[in-house]
Design a protein around this motif. Structure first.
Motif, PDB file in Angstrom:
ATOM      1  N   ILE A  95       0.641  -1.116  -0.004  1.00  0.00           N
ATOM      2  CA  ILE A  95       0.051   0.115   0.199  1.00  0.00           C
ATOM      3  C   ILE A  95       0.503   1.267  -0.013  1.00  0.00           C
ATOM      4  O   ILE A  95       2.286   0.700  -0.134  1.00  0.00           O
ATOM      5  N   SER A  96       0.573   2.955  -0.449  1.00  0.00           N
ATOM      6  CA  SER A  96       1.048   3.709  -0.604  1.00  0.00           C
ATOM      7  C   SER A  96       1.414   3.988   1.219  1.00  0.00           C
ATOM      8  O   SER A  96       2.189   4.886   1.379  1.00  0.00           O
ATOM      9  N   ARG A  97       0.531   4.192   1.562  1.00  0.00           N
ATOM     10  CA  ARG A  97       0.608   4.666   3.356  1.00  0.00           C
ATOM     11  C   ARG A  97      -0.141   3.882   4.058  1.00  0.00           C
ATOM     12  O   ARG A  97      -1.183   3.470   4.023  1.00  0.00           O
ATOM     13  N   ALA A  98      -0.461   4.024   5.408  1.00  0.00           N
ATOM     14  CA  ALA A  98      -1.168   3.460   6.477  1.00  0.00           C
ATOM     15  C   ALA A  98      -1.117   4.301   7.270  1.00  0.00           C
ATOM     16  O   ALA A  98      -0.630   5.697   7.377  1.00  0.00           O
ATOM     17  N   LEU A  99      -2.916   5.242   8.035  1.00  0.00           N
ATOM     18  CA  LEU A  99      -2.873   6.217   9.455  1.00  0.00           C
ATOM     19  C   LEU A  99      -3.557   5.599  10.732  1.00  0.00           C
ATOM     20  O   LEU A  99      -4.403   5.033  10.134  1.00  0.00           O
ATOM     21  N   LEU A 100      -2.334   5.856  10.994  1.00  0.00           N
ATOM     22  CA  LEU A 100      -3.366   4.492  12.149  1.00  0.00           C
ATOM     23  C   LEU A 100      -3.250   5.239  13.763  1.00  0.00           C
ATOM     24  O   LEU A 100      -2.534   6.463  13.661  1.00  0.00           O
ATOM     25  N   VAL A 296      -7.604   4.671  -2.822  1.00  0.00           N
ATOM     26  CA  VAL A 296      -8.533   4.216  -2.281  1.00  0.00           C
ATOM     27  C   VAL A 296      -8.079   4.355  -0.632  1.00  0.00           C
ATOM     28  O   VAL A 296      -6.983   3.085  -0.752  1.00  0.00           O
ATOM     29  N   ILE A 297      -9.290   4.941  -0.338  1.00  0.00           N
ATOM     30  CA  ILE A 297      -8.727   5.278   1.765  1.00  0.00           C
ATOM     31  C   ILE A 297      -9.949   3.949   2.037  1.00  0.00           C
ATOM     32  O   ILE A 297     -10.998   4.918   2.365  1.00  0.00           O
ATOM     33  N   ASP A 319      -4.803   1.605  -1.308  1.00  0.00           N
ATOM     34  CA  ASP A 319      -3.820   2.210  -1.096  1.00  0.00           C
ATOM     35  C   ASP A 319      -3.619   3.014   0.401  1.00  0.00           C
ATOM     36  O   ASP A 319      -2.475   2.859   0.172  1.00  0.00           O
ATOM     37  N   THR A 320      -4.483   3.222   0.633  1.00  0.00           N
ATOM     38  CA  THR A 320      -4.177   4.102   2.268  1.00  0.00           C
ATOM     39  C   THR A 320      -5.446   3.079   3.253  1.00  0.00           C
ATOM     40  O   THR A 320      -5.847   3.080   3.124  1.00  0.00           O
TER      41      THR A 320
END
Length: 340
Positions: A95-100, A296-297, A319-320
């Motif tokens: 994936i491009s990023r993770a928001l945790l 795609v979040i 993606d996110t």
């Protein structure tokens, strides 16, 4: 993080708060005292002397301002708390990023923390002319509720799935799109179709309708998609709304279905589309459509969705990923245990 007022105080001097109960205060009075406290940095003691009211009244007014949404407080956790987990999710699933977000025992507050992260990311990255395909569910709806963009931009928020009168505003993407458009600027576009139909033949007919097709074509051209991840629970939103019976969900679980990507497609733990009687009845974008959208979040804060999150990550459409630190650790452990 510093609390901020969502309503600007009047440009002309407003009368000071009266000594009556805080429940009778006008919005203008509550906004003024909240601005002086949170933005200008005056203490409750200073406000008490300035307006001739007790400190207890000042405190009640500030709490009332929060209850009414005049003030919204966000806590930004230090990125070092989750940076290793984010990197591992990116490395392992491509994936491009993770928001945790940090974890919270209260489900609503947990959802708010996660929604604030997604809303902040949108504020920093959403550009004029962008198209955002919007799904439904409590997590997606929470993003629209907690968005406080620093500037407005001409974006289009378009429904990526049909509507449902059951479940309230959180289960109706039209309401979510309108709220996002009001917060960020721009406009919203409704998908004039039901979210769920009884059989795949009716769904195919609706997808051929000119109005439905034009809206979904715009959603397919989106720069960003906001979707939720659903789990297979007998107490899930799909059951509460009457889309499926508890027996159908139980049977689907026996067939290996672990969740869905916002109702588009039901998937197994390996990210494969799972066939069955509950599949193919949602009017909206498909997983294949999502693969063509640049970002795609997918948002899922509930601890019950670990298996569904893993299946969704393995589809290759996300993606996110926006979730909690605990969920991230659980997904990584489950991936280790189930990798073939």
């Amino acid at each position: 993080m510093t609390a901020m007022s969502t309503r600007a105080p009047s440009s002309s001097p407003a009368p000071g708060p009266s000594s009556s109960s805080s429940t009778s205060m006008s919005t203008e009075e509550l906004t003024r005292i909240a601005t002086l406290y949170y933005v200008d940095g005056q203490t409750q003691e200073e406000l008490s002397r300035r307006f001739g009211i007790s400190r207890a009244t000042v405190g009640r007014m500030l709490r009332k301002a929060q209850d009414l949404g005049i003030v919204e407080i966000r806590v930004q956790h230090h990125p070092s708390l989750t940076v290793d987990l984010e990197r591992e999710l990116v490395r392992r699933f491509g994936i491009s990023r993770a928001l945790l977000s940090v974890d919270h025992v209260d489900a609503d507050k947990q959802r708010a923390l996660l929604a604030a992260l997604v809303a902040t990311w949108l504020d920093r990255n959403l550009s004029d002319g962008a198209i955002v395909a919007v799904g439904m569910g409590r997590n997606v709806s929470a993003v629209s509720e907690h968005a406080m963009p620093a500037s407005r931009r001409a974006a289009t928020f378009v429904c990526a799935i049909g509507g449902s009168y059951r479940g309230g505003e959180t289960m109706n993407p039209d309401h979510i799109c309108r709220r996002l458009a009001a917060r960020f600027g721009g406009e919203s576009e409704t998908l004039y179709a039901p979210a769920m139909v009884d059989d795949i033949t009716l769904r195919a007919t609706l997808l051929e309708n000119d109005t439905v097709r034009q809206t979904l074509d715009k959603a397919r051209r989106a720069d960003v998609a906001l979707v939720g991840i659903g789990d297979m629970s007998e107490d899930s939103n799909m059951v509460r709304m009457g889309w499926f019976s508890a027996q159908e969900i139980t049977e689907a679980k026996r067939q290996g279905i672990v969740g869905d990507v916002m109702g588009y497609d039901f998937i197994d733990i390996h990210g494969r589309s799972a066939m069955g009687p509950i599949q193919g009845r949602v009017v909206g974008l498909s997983t294949q459509d999502l693969t063509r959208i640049p970002n795609v979040i997918a948002i899922a804060g509930e601890s019950s969705k670990t298996t569904a999150i893993l299946g969704a990550l393995r589809t290759g459409t996300i993606d996110t990923l926006a979730t909690t630190a605990t969920n991230a650790m659980a997904v990584l452990h489950l991936d280790d245990a189930t990798r073939r």
